[in-house]
Scaffold this motif. Sequence first.
Motif, PDB file in Angstrom:
ATOM      1  N   ASN A 159       1.012  -1.146   0.024  1.00 35.37           N
ATOM      2  CA  ASN A 159       0.059   0.217   0.266  1.00 35.37           C
ATOM      3  C   ASN A 159       0.616   1.272  -0.113  1.00 35.37           C
ATOM      4  N   ASP A 160       2.083   0.891  -0.510  1.00 33.15           N
ATOM      5  CA  ASP A 160       3.426   2.394  -0.187  1.00 33.15           C
ATOM      6  C   ASP A 160       3.800   2.822   0.501  1.00 33.15           C
ATOM      7  N   GLN A 161       3.559   1.973   1.394  1.00 32.86           N
ATOM      8  CA  GLN A 161       4.398   3.457   2.846  1.00 32.86           C
ATOM      9  C   GLN A 161       5.868   2.736   2.480  1.00 32.86           C
ATOM     10  N   LYS A 162       6.091   3.861   2.920  1.00 32.50           N
ATOM     11  CA  LYS A 162       7.884   4.677   2.598  1.00 32.50           C
ATOM     12  C   LYS A 162       8.487   5.590   3.562  1.00 32.50           C
ATOM     13  N   PRO A 163       9.681   4.930   3.872  1.00 36.72           N
ATOM     14  CA  PRO A 163      10.577   5.145   4.808  1.00 36.72           C
ATOM     15  C   PRO A 163      10.111   6.895   4.220  1.00 36.72           C
ATOM     16  N   GLU A 164      10.457   7.388   3.771  1.00 39.70           N
ATOM     17  CA  GLU A 164      10.476   8.841   3.717  1.00 39.70           C
ATOM     18  C   GLU A 164       8.416   9.682   3.980  1.00 39.70           C
ATOM     19  N   MET A 165       7.741   8.983   4.271  1.00 36.50           N
ATOM     20  CA  MET A 165       6.595   9.244   4.633  1.00 36.50           C
ATOM     21  C   MET A 165       6.793   9.852   6.357  1.00 36.50           C
ATOM     22  N   GLY A 166       7.692   9.704   6.968  1.00 35.85           N
ATOM     23  CA  GLY A 166       7.570   9.669   8.232  1.00 35.85           C
ATOM     24  C   GLY A 166       7.250   8.423   9.240  1.00 35.85           C
ATOM     25  N   PRO A 167       8.020   8.387  10.642  1.00 37.69           N
ATOM     26  CA  PRO A 167       8.359   7.263  11.457  1.00 37.69           C
ATOM     27  C   PRO A 167       7.321   6.551  11.684  1.00 37.69           C
ATOM     28  N   VAL A 168       7.153   5.337  11.714  1.00 33.11           N
ATOM     29  CA  VAL A 168       6.411   4.319  12.253  1.00 33.11           C
ATOM     30  C   VAL A 168       6.663   3.505  13.424  1.00 33.11           C
TER      31      VAL A 168
ATOM     32  N   ASP B  86       0.112  -1.781  15.461  1.00 38.72           N
ATOM     33  CA  ASP B  86       0.146  -2.137  16.548  1.00 38.72           C
ATOM     34  C   ASP B  86      -0.582  -3.475  17.195  1.00 38.72           C
ATOM     35  N   ASN B  87      -0.238  -3.748  18.066  1.00 41.02           N
ATOM     36  CA  ASN B  87      -0.729  -4.790  18.850  1.00 41.02           C
ATOM     37  C   ASN B  87      -1.438  -4.686  19.938  1.00 41.02           C
ATOM     38  N   ILE B  88      -1.882  -3.456  20.356  1.00 41.09           N
ATOM     39  CA  ILE B  88      -2.602  -3.271  21.164  1.00 41.09           C
ATOM     40  C   ILE B  88      -3.887  -3.158  21.162  1.00 41.09           C
ATOM     41  N   GLY B  89      -4.856  -2.642  20.035  1.00 39.92           N
ATOM     42  CA  GLY B  89      -5.865  -2.299  20.037  1.00 39.92           C
ATOM     43  C   GLY B  89      -5.968  -1.021  20.811  1.00 39.92           C
ATOM     44  N   GLY B  90      -7.569  -1.075  21.330  1.00 44.45           N
ATOM     45  CA  GLY B  90      -8.253  -0.305  22.056  1.00 44.45           C
ATOM     46  C   GLY B  90      -8.144   1.372  21.606  1.00 44.45           C
ATOM     47  N   LYS B  91      -8.024   2.168  22.441  1.00 41.81           N
ATOM     48  CA  LYS B  91      -8.278   3.676  22.993  1.00 41.81           C
ATOM     49  C   LYS B  91      -6.422   4.125  21.952  1.00 41.81           C
ATOM     50  N   THR B  92      -5.345   3.308  22.424  1.00 44.78           N
ATOM     51  CA  THR B  92      -4.464   3.638  21.590  1.00 44.78           C
ATOM     52  C   THR B  92      -4.119   3.751  20.292  1.00 44.78           C
ATOM     53  N   LEU B  93      -5.283   2.661  19.640  1.00 46.14           N
ATOM     54  CA  LEU B  93      -5.728   2.436  17.986  1.00 46.14           C
ATOM     55  C   LEU B  93      -6.012   3.534  17.739  1.00 46.14           C
ATOM     56  N   SER B  94      -7.110   3.997  17.975  1.00 50.77           N
ATOM     57  CA  SER B  94      -7.830   5.077  17.977  1.00 50.77           C
ATOM     58  C   SER B  94      -7.144   6.469  17.629  1.00 50.77           C
ATOM     59  N   LYS B  95      -6.278   6.620  18.466  1.00 54.96           N
ATOM     60  CA  LYS B  95      -5.214   7.850  18.622  1.00 54.96           C
ATOM     61  C   LYS B  95      -4.160   7.895  17.545  1.00 54.96           C
ATOM     62  N   ILE B  96      -3.773   6.732  17.094  1.00 56.61           N
ATOM     63  CA  ILE B  96      -2.621   6.574  15.996  1.00 56.61           C
ATOM     64  C   ILE B  96      -3.417   6.657  14.922  1.00 56.61           C
ATOM     65  N   ILE B  97      -4.682   6.140  15.002  1.00 55.80           N
ATOM     66  CA  ILE B  97      -4.489   6.498  13.365  1.00 55.80           C
ATOM     67  C   ILE B  97      -5.735   8.133  13.378  1.00 55.80           C
ATOM     68  N   ALA B  98      -5.519   8.716  14.544  1.00 59.11           N
ATOM     69  CA  ALA B  98      -6.367   9.630  14.138  1.00 59.11           C
ATOM     70  C   ALA B  98      -4.763  10.076  13.809  1.00 59.11           C
ATOM     71  N   HIS B  99      -3.435  10.630  14.069  1.00 58.76           N
ATOM     72  CA  HIS B  99      -1.866  11.475  14.667  1.00 58.76           C
ATOM     73  C   HIS B  99      -1.630  10.704  13.062  1.00 58.76           C
ATOM     74  N   THR B 100      -2.052   9.806  12.206  1.00 61.47           N
ATOM     75  CA  THR B 100      -1.218   9.397  11.509  1.00 61.47           C
ATOM     76  C   THR B 100      -1.504   9.991   9.460  1.00 61.47           C
ATOM     77  N   GLN B 101       0.153  10.298   9.732  1.00 62.06           N
ATOM     78  CA  GLN B 101       0.077  11.073   7.992  1.00 62.06           C
ATOM     79  C   GLN B 101       0.084  10.282   6.683  1.00 62.06           C
ATOM     80  N   LEU B 102      -0.854  11.974   5.889  1.00 66.12           N
ATOM     81  CA  LEU B 102      -1.673  11.822   4.210  1.00 66.12           C
ATOM     82  C   LEU B 102      -0.739  10.124   4.067  1.00 66.12           C
ATOM     83  N   TRP B 103      -2.112   9.578   3.369  1.00 59.07           N
ATOM     84  CA  TRP B 103      -1.497   8.122   2.922  1.00 59.07           C
ATOM     85  C   TRP B 103      -1.396   6.687   3.690  1.00 59.07           C
ATOM     86  N   GLY B 104      -1.050   7.115   4.998  1.00 60.57           N
ATOM     87  CA  GLY B 104      -0.495   6.617   5.918  1.00 60.57           C
ATOM     88  C   GLY B 104      -0.588   4.772   6.041  1.00 60.57           C
TER      89      GLY B 104
END
Length: 336
Positions: free
Chosen positions: A151-160, A228-246
């Motif tokens: 799905n075109d994830q590349k290092p230049e998109m930012g940290p994983v 993500d290995n843990i789900g829950g609220k942490t996963l929800s927050k991560i989705i909301a803070h992910t870069q364009l097309w991440g």
Amino acid sequence: MSFLACRVFENKKLENEGKESKVSHRLVQMELDELTAGDVVIRVEYSSINYKDALAASGRGKIMKQFPLNAGIDLAGVVEYSDSPNFSKGDRVLVNGCGVGEQFDGGLAQYARVQSDWVIKIPESYDARQAMIIGTAGFTAALAIHRMQVNDQKPEMGPVVVTGASGGVGSIAVNLLSKLGFEVIALTSRKSMHEYLFELGANKVVSEDELGMSDKPLGKALFGGAIDNIGGKTLSKIIAHTQLWGNVASIGLAQSPDLEAKVFPFILRGVSLLGISSTNCPMPLRTKLWHQFGRELPLPDFETIVSKEINLKDVSPYFDELIDKKHHGRLIVNCQ
């Protein structure tokens, strides 16, 4: 031929007592004809204890579909007998997923009988012990990275960011991503794991509070992607803070199975949430990924990632210990 196995039993409730059935495990001597059906018999050299194995054998999770059953969702060893034209006595092979340790007898035994459709010949890049240091955890990490890259994830998109980073999947994900040129943020609540995660290649090791995530449905873009290995609220927050097309690969639910994400990251940033299911991964892709280790995909740092090697006869206490976070990385089991 008699052999040793870690077998899981369901203790059905007694009449008129109204108690729920419970699951327990014990080491037993078995015969080959007691194993679930299959056309390939494997002398198991190594298996491992995965989080799912720990849940199944301890009774702390409803994993197994029938009882009694041998635990162990992965194994590596040597073909002892084959009715399949694709495998011969002496072939070095591995099996993971496909229902072993869940619907069919698994790898925490000295012998396993499986369907030939599930069996993969071990590539020359690594041996049976190393195959189980990778194991289902490493395969799952590889599957997540594969889906992200497709799905075109590349290092230049930012940290994983990798959550649950000191566990089996997290450890190998951190290590592989680093070797592939990604900046890696390892998320862990265990300060004792910081040195270990830096050794695996993490650029930053932080707790969730240090990530700077808000509760907003669409927050500041902090990550190029996530495993993500843990789900829950942490996963929800991560989705909301992910870069364009991440891409965010969802693997586990150690925190919670709930997901409270809003649609904004998906429709305004094109963020993709990728489900990772290693158990029923199609065999062509499963085989491809196992053969990529040491080629297109770097081999992990085996001896850093394996935290302990134990003998089959000694596995019993490690199921609860793994769930209670008393170990990191990979626990492998010598079944010989």
